[in-house]
Each structure stands twice: as C-alpha cells, then as structure tokens.
Design a protein around this motif. Structure first.
Motif, PDB file in Angstrom:
ATOM      1  N   GLU A 241       0.834  -1.206   0.000  1.00 43.88           N
ATOM      2  CA  GLU A 241       0.000   0.000   0.000  1.00 43.88           C
ATOM      3  C   GLU A 241       0.870   1.259   0.000  1.00 43.88           C
ATOM      4  N   GLY A 242       1.933   1.267   0.810  1.00 45.92           N
ATOM      5  CA  GLY A 242       2.818   2.428   0.866  1.00 45.92           C
ATOM      6  C   GLY A 242       3.504   2.695  -0.453  1.00 45.92           C
ATOM      7  N   ALA A 243       3.941   1.636  -1.123  1.00 51.10           N
ATOM      8  CA  ALA A 243       4.602   1.793  -2.419  1.00 51.10           C
ATOM      9  C   ALA A 243       3.644   2.364  -3.458  1.00 51.10           C
ATOM     10  N   VAL A 244       2.413   1.859  -3.458  1.00 48.92           N
ATOM     11  CA  VAL A 244       1.416   2.330  -4.427  1.00 48.92           C
ATOM     12  C   VAL A 244       1.016   3.773  -4.136  1.00 48.92           C
ATOM     13  N   GLU A 245       0.822   4.107  -2.859  1.00 46.96           N
ATOM     14  CA  GLU A 245       0.451   5.487  -2.520  1.00 46.96           C
ATOM     15  C   GLU A 245       1.569   6.458  -2.891  1.00 46.96           C
TER      16      GLU A 245
END
Length: 443
Positions: A241-245
């Motif tokens: 999720e952090g990478a995508v955000e």
C-alpha cells in the motif's frame, strides 16, 4: 532557456567552488595527541579514489597526512564508472593493487560485502591508540551507520560524504500566492497545484521524470508512507500500500504540476528549470545547491528556501545516498590504511568539503560547528536543512547488488505513470520483472 544560463554536466555544480587554500580552513582542529600517528612511518599506501570534488579534496591535502604520519601515499583518482569497473575486477581477483578504496554506498555496498572485499574496522575504531576520541558512532547520521556496517554489525567502511534529498522552494512564487512552506505531503500537493499556472509557464513542482533517474524520487516518497523497497526479510515490498500510494503521489505531482516534457528530465534538466525562476518546488539532492546562489547561472539568487522533506502520513524521512572509504581485506597495511581513512573523514577534511561545496560530511559535529559554518558559501538555511535532514535520514535505495536494474525497471513504470498509466499495475509489472533479477543476484 537562454544559452547564457547554466547547462550542467554530472557534478559540475561543485566544480566552480572557490580555491580552498585561498580561503583557508575555518574551524581547524589539531590532530589528537592520543593517537600514535607516527606508528606506521615509512609505510607506503596505495589509494583508489573516485575522480570528483571529494576525491580532489583528498588529493589536495594528502601531503598533510604524509607529514602527520610519515606514511607515503600513492593515490589514483579515476572517473566514477571506470573506478567502479576497476575496483570490481581487482577485488574479485583477490589481489587488488590498492589498500584503500572509495565506494558509492547506494551502488556498491552489497556487492563489496558479498565479495568479502573489505576489512573489519570495528576493532580499530574502538582502539584509542588508533582512533581520535572525537570519532564516535553517535556523531554519525543514522543512515551513515546503516551504510558503513555489514548485516552482522561489523564496521566495514568509514562514512565520508552524504547527499540528503531536500525541497528547494521559490520564496517569491510562494509569497505571491500567500503560501507557506509545506510541512506534509498533502500540503505539498496543494501548494504545487496552487503555484501552477500553465498559461504563464509557471509550475509548482519539478523532479526527475527520466527512467532510472526517477526511481529515487518514488522511493523517497515511500519512506513517508512508512515503506521501503525491501521489507525486513529482504523481500520486495514494491506492491505494498505504501509503495502504491507513493507512486500515486509521484504521478499526481508530475502530471498536474510539472513542466511539459518532465518525463525526459534528469536532475540537470530539473535544476535548469528551477534556476529560471518559474518553478515553485524542486525535489532532489542537497548537493545540487551551489548554482542556485550563483548570479552567473541563476535567476533565483536570494529567493530560494531550502526545506527539509515534508512529513508523509506515517513518517518524516530525508532520503539519503552517500559514499564511504574503506580498507581492502587483502591489504598488508590495514592499520596504516585505517589511519588514512580516519584522516579523510576528520573534522578538518569534513569542514573543507562543506565550505567548498565539494560535499557534505556525515558527521553532525562538523555540520553544527559554528566556526565551520562561518566559512560555508551557501546560505545558513541550506546548512540548517542539511543538519535537520541528518536527524531523520533513511536510505533512499535498496541495498542490493542489481540496484541499476532496479532503477531501470521501476523507472520505466514511473515514466509511464506520468503519461497516465495505472500506478498499481505498473508496480505489479515491474515487480514481476525484477523479482528474478534480485533472486539471481543473491544466489
């Protein structure tokens, strides 16, 4: 952009610094009496350096080390790419021609560790007859120790020069819009979009859009989301999720608030655009600053703020790259070589780097020394940003052997995002492509 303005080449931003000898060193300290500097007098050391402002600073003052120690130093400085090739070939052979090696942490650390090419300096570091009492672990930025130590906690190099990523911001453009420097990612997006007026050719944000060069921008944003490219077990974390955000943030800033053609920008093009005075914020390494305050190269002299990276939803982190200096495992003169490495990162040498704009030392005591700061050519706000970044520093790129392939593969996906591609799908595709590359490198 007019031809009379700055057209940079790699690291040319450091080349125009005033002569060190003419200015003199402010904040000089005598060598520690506790260290037996003459213990290895008569020894000859072979030193392999990168040809750069940092390497040139070392070369300029080697005679001081020779006078201090009685050790003869034969030093060779070669351009970065050639130096990396030479060191890999010679160290792989087990018979390198040099005792001391200068390395780029974010490219070579894992390779050097896997090869067993560097001596363990831990014992020397704790030996009061070899190490100045002012040289302690607590004086280094946190990222420095992550770079310098191997996975077993052994000190394999001494951290030399660091590059923190900061936000350069145009005070004049901000004031016209009644804006303050952003303290969060959300505020950065709001400011970037408020500053953008495409009809006037003004844009709120610029960073690297070119594949490979752009990857550290995304990984820097990841840190603010509490994510890193590799998780604690060494597995890719690039579809989290952090990478995508972070990728969505990159896409929004670069597609809504950046100049036309930004997908072809490396740091040089981004810097040139910012120097023209039409960019609100530029995100990149702190070492790119000197031309900003040079009236021959910049239209924004005296108008620029130097900001610490705003906080993301989960963390505030200053992305960090850097280089170090170490002793080869094959050296027959390890202790003498360690003395040389210690001298390279000494207070005096770090002050010289900082004052000339040739680099930023990893040691916080040098950055916070008022007498050293008096001799720095850049504005106080620049040094403040360096010091503050050191306190929240985190590694900008994964410590892996195929870091170039990592940057290439994910860089293509990031460039595609600027054109409208879906961030999650691009990261999934890049991760599927890169996973076998990473697995082979660790095999």
């Amino acid at each position: 952009m007019t031809s009379s303005f700055f057209t940079p080449t790699r690291r040319s931003f450091l080349a125009g610094s005033a002569a060190l000898g003419a200015a003199g060193l402010i904040g000089s300290r005598p060598a520690s009496a506790a260290v037996d500097w003459k213990r290895f007098a008569g020894t000859t050391l072979e030193v392999n350096l990168v040809k750069s402002p940092r390497g040139e600073t070392i070369l300029k003052y080697i005679s001081e080390f020779e006078a201090l120690t009685g050790i003869k130093v034969n030093a060779e400085a070669t351009p970065e790419q050639q130096q990396r090739q030479k060191t890999t070939i010679e160290l792989s052979s087990g018979r390198p021609s040099f005792d001391v090696v200068h390395l780029s942490y974010h490219v070579q650390k894992r390779q050097f560790e896997k090869g067993g090419w560097l001596a363990d300096l831990s014992g020397y570091f704790k030996d009061p007859s070899l190490t100045d009492p002012s040289l302690v672990e607590g004086d280094f930025a946190e990222a420095a120790l992550k770079f310098a130590k191997d996975p077993d906690g052994k000190l394999r190099t001494l951290p030399f020069s660091v590059d923190y990523w900061i936000v350069y911001w145009n005070n004049e453009l901000f004031e016209k819009k009644g804006l303050k420097y952003p303290t969060t990612f959300d505020e950065m997006v709001t400011a970037a979009e408020a500053l953008t007026d495409k009809s006037a050719g003004t844009y709120g944000f610029v960073a690297r859009g070119l594949k490979n060069a752009n990857t550290p921008v995304w990984t820097s944003f990841m840190l603010g989301y509490g994510a890193t490219p590799l998780d604690a077990s060494g597995k890719l974390n690039t579809t989290s999720e952090g990478a995508v955000e972070a990728a969505k943030l990159y896409q929004r800033l670069m597609s809504k608030s950046a100049p036309v053609g930004v997908s072809g920008f490396n740091w040089a093009e981004a810097q040139s655009a910012f120097l023209q005075g039409k960019i609100g914020m530029w995100f990149d390494g702190v070492g790119f600053a000197p031309p900003i305050e040079d009236p021959q190269k910049s239209r924004v002299v005296g108008k620029v703020g130097y900001g610490v990276m705003p906080a993301g939803p989960k963390a505030q982190a200053a992305a960090t790259t850097g280089d170090g200096i170490g002793v080869t495992a094959a050296s027959k003169n390890k202790e003498a070589a360690y003395l040389f490495c210690q001298w390279v990162i000494s207070h005096d040498m770090g002050a010289r780097l900082l004052q000339a704009g040739a680099g930023v030392p990893f040691r916080q005591s040098i950055l916070e020394d008022a007498k050293v700061r008096e001799g720095v050519k850049m504005p106080p706000a620049w040094v403040d940003a360096v010091v503050a970044s050191g306190k929240i520093s985190q590694l900008a790129l994964p410590v892996i052997i195929p870091v170039t392939e990592f940057r290439d593969i994910y860089g293509v996906g990031l460039t595609n995002m600027i054109g409208g591609a879906d961030p999650a799908k691009e990261l999934e595709s890049a991760t599927a492509q890169f996973e076998p590359v990473l697995a082979r490198s660790e095999g």
